[in-house]
Design an enzyme around this catalytic site. Structure first.
Site, PDB file in Angstrom:
ATOM      1  N   HIS A  94      -9.489   1.464   4.843  1.00 58.64           N
ATOM      2  CA  HIS A  94      -8.209   1.652   5.547  1.00 58.64           C
ATOM      3  C   HIS A  94      -8.430   2.589   6.742  1.00 58.64           C
ATOM      4  CE1 HIS A  94      -4.064   2.692   6.427  1.00 58.64           C
ATOM      5  NE2 HIS A  94      -3.714   1.625   5.750  1.00 58.64           N
ATOM      6  N   ASN A 144       0.875  -1.182   0.000  1.00 58.61           N
ATOM      7  CA  ASN A 144       0.000   0.000   0.000  1.00 58.61           C
ATOM      8  C   ASN A 144       0.906   1.224   0.000  1.00 58.61           C
ATOM      9  OD1 ASN A 144      -1.864   2.008   0.459  1.00 58.61           O
ATOM     10  ND2 ASN A 144      -2.124   1.548   2.640  1.00 58.61           N
ATOM     11  N   SER A 164       3.568  -2.141  10.266  1.00 59.06           N
ATOM     12  CA  SER A 164       5.035  -2.174  10.365  1.00 59.06           C
ATOM     13  C   SER A 164       5.631  -3.534   9.985  1.00 59.06           C
ATOM     14  CB  SER A 164       5.482  -1.750  11.766  1.00 59.06           C
ATOM     15  OG  SER A 164       5.063  -0.421  12.024  1.00 59.06           O
ATOM     16  N   GLY A 224       2.812  -1.140   4.197  1.00 58.32           N
ATOM     17  CA  GLY A 224       2.895   0.264   3.816  1.00 58.32           C
ATOM     18  C   GLY A 224       4.336   0.669   3.513  1.00 58.32           C
ATOM     19  N   GLY A 225       5.004   1.237   4.501  1.00 55.66           N
ATOM     20  CA  GLY A 225       6.352   1.786   4.316  1.00 55.66           C
ATOM     21  C   GLY A 225       7.323   0.851   3.598  1.00 55.66           C
ATOM     22  N   LYS A 257       0.098   4.253  -0.171  1.00 55.97           N
ATOM     23  CA  LYS A 257      -0.534   5.450   0.389  1.00 55.97           C
ATOM     24  C   LYS A 257      -0.328   6.632  -0.568  1.00 55.97           C
ATOM     25  CE  LYS A 257       0.497   3.633   4.917  1.00 55.97           C
ATOM     26  NZ  LYS A 257       0.206   3.796   6.309  1.00 55.97           N
ATOM     27  N   GLU A 289      -6.776   4.949   7.879  1.00 56.63           N
ATOM     28  CA  GLU A 289      -6.523   6.370   7.615  1.00 56.63           C
ATOM     29  C   GLU A 289      -7.754   7.021   6.984  1.00 56.63           C
ATOM     30  OE1 GLU A 289      -2.889   5.696   5.469  1.00 56.63           O
ATOM     31  OE2 GLU A 289      -1.899   5.163   7.345  1.00 56.63           O
ATOM     32  N   GLU A 335      -5.293  -4.804  10.741  1.00 60.32           N
ATOM     33  CA  GLU A 335      -4.245  -3.810  10.947  1.00 60.32           C
ATOM     34  C   GLU A 335      -4.503  -3.045  12.242  1.00 60.32           C
ATOM     35  OE1 GLU A 335      -2.337  -2.651   6.935  1.00 60.32           O
ATOM     36  OE2 GLU A 335      -4.022  -1.338   7.290  1.00 60.32           O
ATOM     37  N   GLY A 378       2.688   2.259  10.656  1.00 58.58           N
ATOM     38  CA  GLY A 378       3.653   3.331  10.455  1.00 58.58           C
ATOM     39  C   GLY A 378       4.395   3.749  11.709  1.00 58.58           C
TER      40      GLY A 378
HETATM   41  C1  PEP Z   1      -0.619   0.253   5.854  1.00 54.41           C
HETATM   42  O1  PEP Z   1      -0.433   1.207   5.141  1.00 54.41           O
HETATM   43  O2  PEP Z   1      -1.685  -0.361   5.757  1.00 54.41           O
HETATM   44  C2  PEP Z   1       0.426  -0.159   6.796  1.00 54.41           C
HETATM   45  C3  PEP Z   1       0.266  -1.261   7.468  1.00 54.41           C
HETATM   46  O3  PEP Z   1       1.531   0.659   6.889  1.00 54.41           O
HETATM   47  P1  PEP Z   1       2.957   0.292   7.544  1.00 54.41           P
HETATM   48  O4  PEP Z   1       3.368  -1.036   6.963  1.00 54.41           O
HETATM   49  O5  PEP Z   1       3.857   1.404   7.127  1.00 54.41           O
HETATM   50  O6  PEP Z   1       2.760   0.195   9.019  1.00 54.41           O
END
Ligand code: PEP
Length: 252
Positions: A97, A11, A214, A235-236, A13, A99, A169, A175
């Site tokens: 999500h 993802n 993460s 994500g990251g 983002k 966010e 999640e 993040g």
């Molecule tokens: C996400 O964007 O759904 C996520 C889990 O981000 P990260 O892996 O950066 O924590």
């Protein structure tokens, strides 16, 4: 026991211009071109999807979006519909999500509609659920997530349910560098699977449940070793070719 095909979803983002997406897609394909035992998808901003279509449509890496409006067309300024995503070769769409739930105030009723419409159009929804830190500390994490799952999948029959992907999640792990322990993540994913069994009976065994929060190349193997975790929403660590490709290798 039903064998579920693992899925690793990136993802991005609100990251990457079209050119950055093209560079990523070219480099990534080279590194994961031989991975046939895991489904891989990159969920990009809308503005990069046309580039991913050019670069990835013929590859084993699937293309996904990060949101979708629950109507096929109409007077919804600024929104993007499912048929528009299909036109850009998307097969997956991230919905609900945390966010978007937080910043855009999306509620379960609205998310349930999106999930339903995505499935009707042939898109695979990656439905995100997860509790915040206060709920976890209060011991209410599972009850909260269970109610999200029930509300968001309320409108679906068994044939639709088997196609859904759930991403668990925990908000406090997104993040932040804090991952749930593999055991805690398993406990929650197993609780989600029993909730699914309440809704869909034996079909629950076919539904893929991902962990997100993460996830990196260094912790994916432990998570994947858990019986109810079928992959990850990342994500990251999905933003860099080398790290995301390594994460996929370590997930195998
Ligand atoms: C996400 O964007 O759904 C996520 C889990 O981000 P990260 O892996 O950066 O924590």
């Amino acid at each position: 026991m039903t064998k579920r095909r693992p899925l690793i979803a990136g993802n991005w983002k609100m990251h990457k211009t079209a050119q950055e997406a093209r560079d990523f897609a070219m480099g990534f394909q080279e590194k994961v071109g031989d991975v046939t035992d895991i489904d891989m998808v990159v969920c990009a901003p809308f503005t990069a999807l046309h580039v991913l279509k050019e670069e990835l449509e013929e590859s084993i890496v699937h293309i996904g979006a990060q949101n979708m409006y629950p109507e096929v067309k109409g007077a919804y300024t600024g929104e993007v519909s499912g048929p528009m995503l299909l036109d850009l070769a998307c097969t997956y769409v991230v919905l609900g999500h945390s966010e978007r739930r937080e910043y855009l105030k999306e509620d379960d009723g609205f998310i349930a509609k999106k999930v339903k419409v995505a499935l009707e159009l042939g898109l695979i929804p990656i439905l995100c659920v997860g509790e915040n830190l206060a709920l976890r500390e209060d011991g209410k994490a599972l009850a909260f997530v269970r109610s999200q799952v029930e509300k968001d999948l309320m409108e679906l029959g068994p044939d639709e349910l088997r196609k859904v992907v759930i991403a668990y999640e925990p908000i406090w792990a997104i993040g932040t560098g804090k991952t749930a322990s593999a055991q805690d993540a398993q406990e929650m994913c197993s609780g989600i699977r029993s909730t699914l069994a309440g809704i869909a009976g034996s079909v629950a065994q076919e539904i893929r449940i991902l962990y997100g929060g993460s996830v990196k190349s260094g912790n994916i193997a432990d998570l994947m070793a858990q019986p109810d975790i079928d992959g990850a929403l990342v994500g990251g660590a999905s933003l860099e070719v080398q790290e995301f490709a390594q994460l996929i290798q370590n997930a195998r």
